[in-house]
Design an enzyme around this catalytic site. Structure first.
Site, short mmCIF file in Angstrom:
data_model
loop_
_atom_site.label_atom_id
_atom_site.label_comp_id
_atom_site.label_asym_id
_atom_site.label_seq_id
_atom_site.Cartn_x
_atom_site.Cartn_y
_atom_site.Cartn_z
CG ASP A 12 5.29 1.85 7.25
OD1 ASP A 12 6.29 1.45 6.94
OD2 ASP A 12 4.68 3.05 7.39
CB ALA A 128 -2.32 3.57 8.31
N GLY A 131 -2.11 5.40 4.94
CA GLY A 131 -0.71 5.89 4.81
C GLY A 131 0.26 5.26 3.64
#
Length: 189
Positions: A12, A128, A131
């Protein structure tokens, strides 16, 4: 016991997520890990979240991703917001996995790629911490991967959540170290 084969996951580190974090220092640290992995012959795989136009993969009941359906095609899998940041640009031979949920495994072909390459150990970096890193760590542990988390190559909008996860929670299922220590272990091979 046979020697393990590791892969580094850069998760990500995509334009919109890095922009929302507001601090690119984690990208620099992750970049050091990526370069060290490449130099040591450790496969690097990039993971990003993206959806088809109109986000048909997102159910109305999904509170986490539900707001994205209101954002139109901002998180479209081929849009600029979902591309890996230039500072970590994947090489042509490095897979970029598109996922449809928080975990890098859910809605992607990540496990197929890892198994085909004989990978049994994952080194996790990402945004994150609460996450993609947490969700991927939990699912990878259930899939019997050995795990290392590079704590300083992960970030969260809430520094206290990052600290609790890296100092207290992740150690139950992973080795948690900093990037310099991991790079040093590559050099001692």
């Amino acid at each position: 016991m046979p020697e393990s084969r590791a892969a580094l996951l850069a998760m990500d580190f995509q334009n919109d997520i890095v922009d929302r974090l507001g601090d690119t220092s984690v990208v620099e640290v992750a970049g050091c890990a990526v370069e060290a992995a490449r130099a040591a012959g450790v496969p690097v795989l990039f993971v990003r979240v993206g959806f088809r136009p109109g986000c048909p993969e997102i159910a109305a009941a999904n509170l986490g991703f539900g707001a994205l359906t209101q954002a139109g095609d901002a998180f479209r899998e081929d849009g600029p917001a979902t591309q890996v940041v230039d500072a970590l640009a994947p090489r042509a031979d490095e897979p970029v996995v598109v996922k449809r949920r928080v975990s890098a495994f859910t809605g992607s072909d990540l496990d197929v790629l890892l198994r085909a390459a004989g990978v049994d150990t994952l080194v996790l970096t990402g945004i994150a911490t609460s996450g993609v890193v947490l969700s991927t760590l939990r699912q990878a542990a259930d899939l019997d991967y050995r795990l290392t988390v590079l704590a300083d190559a992960c970030a969260d909008q809430d520094p206290e959540v990052h600290r609790v996860l890296t100092e207290k929670v992740f150690a139950r299922q992973a080795e948690v170290i900093d990037t310099d220590e991991w790079i040093g272990s590559l050099k001692s091979r």
